[in-house]
Design a protein around this motif. Structure first.
Motif, short mmCIF file in Angstrom:
data_model
loop_
_atom_site.label_atom_id
_atom_site.label_comp_id
_atom_site.label_asym_id
_atom_site.label_seq_id
_atom_site.Cartn_x
_atom_site.Cartn_y
_atom_site.Cartn_z
N VAL A 50 7.22 4.79 7.56
CA VAL A 50 7.52 5.90 6.66
C VAL A 50 6.30 6.17 5.78
O VAL A 50 5.43 5.30 5.61
CB VAL A 50 8.73 5.60 5.75
N ALA A 51 6.27 7.35 5.23
CA ALA A 51 5.28 7.64 4.20
C ALA A 51 5.76 7.04 2.87
O ALA A 51 6.96 6.95 2.63
CB ALA A 51 5.08 9.14 4.07
N GLY A 52 4.82 6.60 2.06
CA GLY A 52 5.17 6.01 0.77
C GLY A 52 4.85 4.53 0.72
O GLY A 52 3.91 4.05 1.38
N GLU A 53 5.63 3.80 -0.05
CA GLU A 53 5.35 2.37 -0.25
C GLU A 53 5.67 1.58 1.02
O GLU A 53 6.79 1.64 1.54
CB GLU A 53 6.18 1.82 -1.40
N VAL A 54 4.66 0.87 1.51
CA VAL A 54 4.82 0.02 2.69
C VAL A 54 4.10 -1.31 2.45
O VAL A 54 3.28 -1.43 1.55
CB VAL A 54 4.25 0.70 3.96
N THR A 55 4.43 -2.29 3.29
CA THR A 55 3.78 -3.59 3.21
C THR A 55 3.25 -3.99 4.58
O THR A 55 4.01 -4.04 5.55
CB THR A 55 4.76 -4.68 2.71
N LYS A 100 6.04 -2.76 7.27
CA LYS A 100 7.45 -2.50 6.97
C LYS A 100 7.56 -1.61 5.74
O LYS A 100 6.65 -1.56 4.90
CB LYS A 100 8.21 -3.80 6.76
N GLU A 101 8.69 -0.97 5.64
CA GLU A 101 8.94 -0.09 4.49
C GLU A 101 9.15 -0.91 3.23
O GLU A 101 9.76 -1.99 3.25
CB GLU A 101 10.16 0.77 4.76
N GLY A 102 8.64 -0.40 2.09
CA GLY A 102 8.85 -1.04 0.80
C GLY A 102 7.75 -2.01 0.42
O GLY A 102 6.83 -2.28 1.20
N SER A 103 7.85 -2.54 -0.77
CA SER A 103 6.86 -3.49 -1.30
C SER A 103 7.39 -4.90 -1.15
O SER A 103 8.56 -5.18 -1.44
CB SER A 103 6.58 -3.19 -2.77
N SER A 119 0.84 -1.19 0.00
CA SER A 119 0.00 0.00 0.00
C SER A 119 0.88 1.24 0.00
O SER A 119 2.10 1.16 0.22
CB SER A 119 -0.90 -0.01 1.23
N SER A 120 0.24 2.36 -0.23
CA SER A 120 0.94 3.64 -0.19
C SER A 120 0.41 4.42 1.01
O SER A 120 -0.78 4.75 1.08
CB SER A 120 0.70 4.43 -1.48
N ALA A 121 1.29 4.69 1.96
CA ALA A 121 0.90 5.40 3.18
C ALA A 121 1.12 6.90 2.99
O ALA A 121 2.16 7.33 2.49
CB ALA A 121 1.71 4.90 4.36
N THR A 122 0.14 7.69 3.41
CA THR A 122 0.25 9.15 3.26
C THR A 122 1.18 9.75 4.31
O THR A 122 1.75 10.83 4.08
CB THR A 122 -1.14 9.79 3.38
N SER A 123 1.33 9.06 5.44
CA SER A 123 2.22 9.58 6.49
C SER A 123 2.65 8.46 7.41
O SER A 123 2.03 7.39 7.44
CB SER A 123 1.50 10.67 7.30
N ALA A 124 3.72 8.73 8.16
CA ALA A 124 4.19 7.76 9.15
C ALA A 124 3.41 7.93 10.44
O ALA A 124 2.75 8.95 10.67
CB ALA A 124 5.67 7.94 9.39
N GLY A 125 3.48 6.89 11.30
CA GLY A 125 2.80 6.97 12.59
C GLY A 125 1.84 5.82 12.79
O GLY A 125 1.80 4.85 12.01
N SER A 126 1.05 5.92 13.85
CA SER A 126 0.10 4.85 14.19
C SER A 126 -1.06 4.83 13.20
O SER A 126 -1.51 5.87 12.73
CB SER A 126 -0.44 5.06 15.60
N ALA A 127 -1.51 3.61 12.92
CA ALA A 127 -2.66 3.41 12.03
C ALA A 127 -3.54 2.33 12.62
O ALA A 127 -3.05 1.42 13.31
CB ALA A 127 -2.21 3.04 10.63
#
Length: 568
Positions: free
Chosen positions: A342-347, A363-366, A283-291
């Protein structure tokens, strides 16, 4: 026991014959004699010497029967002796162990005895009474005789009963486990398996559980630990199963989970990787932090009532929640808080591999699982290099591919994973065995097996190749339609290499699928799958694609493309 009944019947017949020699004579047998049971005494089992001798039991010989007429010779060894072990003096629920005919002693190693008393129910690390006696019987329709009760004090060592070990069909440890948090004989966890996967469950006390051995069928989820049991087998769909083995109720269940959805701050359909037993969502996260997310789906429950019949499996809601600091399985989803690094591509991953510690994290990345390729190209088999011949995947675990290939080659052939790619999977020049190597050159081509249609098999897991038969395909037949296993000859279609047909009429269901036999051998077969494919050495239970009772079909198989069809 059937042997004993037969011997006893023979004995009675012999007695009757002798009685006929002289009217009025009645010849009787003494029956089995009561044995005297003794042993080597109290035991404190040493877990540091599992193979050391811990207990010896001895008993008097009762294998020789006597009769009222010395002229009648009675067979030796007709008495069946069974040792009974119990934690109570009344032997209300004894554990039984059949002894071999003619033996008068039995020895137990520390590991064997510890397992035995654990099954009887003796507590660990304290001395408790173990009651032992011998049950002797001549045949099923005679009353048993019992020996004296031999009582000893046994101190077992503790065993970890929280873990159940998954063994494969050959009883080899797979490294997979199920968990019994209360050590109560109920083991749970997720397993990633192929369709019809065969397995056993081994408890920490050495008890091996499998499916009850029932030739009548109909009990694929009833379990047993006796010597006549079979291995477990999963239903046909491949994938993720929440698996519960209940040794108390003597049954197991398999909840197939075909898909999971994520909602909340991240959303989408998760992808399952069977080999790692992990679900993931890129997925693509708009921002870092708790979700905050929720994970749910609908599973298909197989149990002792449904059997492995897909149409009988029960739709069952599946959801994950958090209790304390643990991820738990339920039916209603609840909020799960994850940290987005991080914001951006995460898994987002849901890791179910450890039954004692499921994990949900980002985690960061795809990290989307790479799909296993379904075909392996064959080039040069008939001096052409046009990628129109290929092998089809039939064993995902070992990356095994197979199909019929028409050979008439002058310079050998090679395999390729990519369409119009330059990868060359050739014969390994460093060995005389049938090994493969990815060398990317035109050297080391694989020599052809001869001229004709050969079943060709290659494994990219083992990096080896072989042929299904030493001879080319000369005849093809099919069997299993209408649950009839007589062979039906198939005819080759002119100018279509590897294509064969037969006429079949649907008079009833075909519950166990269809087998396509080569050269009349049950050892060399392709099996039908419900998606219209053929797979080497395997088949899928259920009516083949398009089967409808009351219609007549032309059954067509393409052994090179590994497909089949039913046309009216």
């Amino acid at each position: 026991m059937k042997t004993v009944q037969y011997i006893f019947s023979t004995l009675l017949a012999a007695c009757s014959l002798c009685a006929c020699l002289k009217d009025g004579d009645i010849i009787t047998t003494s029956g089995p004699q009561i044995v005297e049971l003794s042993g080597s005494g109290d035991v404190v089992i040493d877990k540091n010497t599992p193979d050391g001798l811990a207990l010896t039991l001895n008993w008097t010989d009762n294998s020789r029967l006597t009769s009222s007429d010395e002229r009648v010779q009675l067979p030796i060894g007709t008495t069946v002796n069974t040792l009974q072990f119990s934690a109570s003096s009344d032997f209300a629920a004894p554990l039984e162990m059949l002894t071999e005919s003619g033996t008068v002693s039995m020895q137990f190693t520390a590991a064997d005895l510890n397992s035995l008393v654990g099954r009887v129910g003796l507590p660990s690390d304290v001395a408790s009474s173990l009651f032992i006696r011998m049950r002797s019987v001549l045949s099923n329709n005679t009353s048993p005789m019992y020996s004296n009760v031999y009582t000893i004090q046994v101190t077992p060592y503790s065993i970890d009963m929280t873990v159940g070990f998954v063994l494969d069909a050959g009883r080899v440890d797979t490294g997979l486990t199920l968990h019994s948090p209360n050590s109560d004989g109920i083991y749970r966890g997720f397993l990633g398996v192929t369709g019809w996967y065969n397995w056993w469950l081994l408890e920490g006390n050495g008890v091996l559980w499998g499916n009850v051995g029932d030739d009548g069928g109909g009990k694929p989820f009833v379990i047993s630990s006796n010597d006549q049991h079979w291995n477990f087998w999963f239903p046909g769909p491949s994938g993720c199963y929440y698996t519960v083995v209940n040794t108390i109720r003597q049954e197991w269940t398999a909840l197939h989970i075909p898909s999971l959805s994520v909602s909340g701050d991240l959303s989408g359909e998760m992808t399952y990787d069977r080999k790692t037993n992990k679900w993931s969502l890129s997925s693509s996260a708009t921002s870092a932090g708790s979700a905050v997310i929720r994970i749910s789906g609908t599973g298909r429950q197989y149990n002792s009532q449904t059997g492995t019949d897909d149409s009988s499996a029960l739709d069952t809601p599946v959801a994950f929640a958090v209790e304390g600091d643990k991820l738990v399985l339920g039916t209603v989803p609840s909020d799960i808080t994850v940290n987005i690094p991080v914001a951006g591509e995460v898994t987002l991953s849901l890791d179910l591999a450890d039954p004692q510690d499921w994990k949900c994290e980002v985690k960061e990345g795809s990290d989307t699982p790479v799909e296993v390729q379904k075909i392996l190209y064959v080039l040069g088999n008939d001096d052409t290099w046009n990628y129109d011949q290929y092998l089809t995947l039939y064993d995902e675990d070992n990356l095994c591919y197979a199909a019929a290939v028409n050979f008439n080659c002058s310079w050998g052939y090679y395999f390729s994973k990519e369409y119009q790619g330059w990868d060359h999977i050739n014969q390994d020049p460093g060995t005389t065995e049938w090994k493969l190597i990815l060398d990317g050159t035109d050297e080391n081509n694989i020599p052809g097996p001869g001229k004709g249609l050969y079943v060709t098999i290659a494994s990219l897991g083992w990096m080896s190749y072989w042929y299904g038969m030493s001879d080319p395909i000369s005849s093809v037949s099919c069997t299993g339609f209408n649950d009839n296993w007589d062979l039906i000859d198939m005819s080759a279609v002119p100018d279509q290499v590897g294509v064969y047909t037969a006429s079949v009429t649907a008079t009833s269901d075909t519950p166990w699928g269809v087998q396509v036999l080569l050269n009349g051998s049950w050892d060399n077969m392709f099996g039908t799958y419900l998606d219209g494919s053929l797979r080497w050495s395997k088949k899928q239970d259920g009516n083949p694609l398009g089967w409808e009772v009351g219609k007549t079909y032309t059954f067509t198989v393409d052994l090179c493309k590994c497909t089949y069809s039913l046309t009216q």
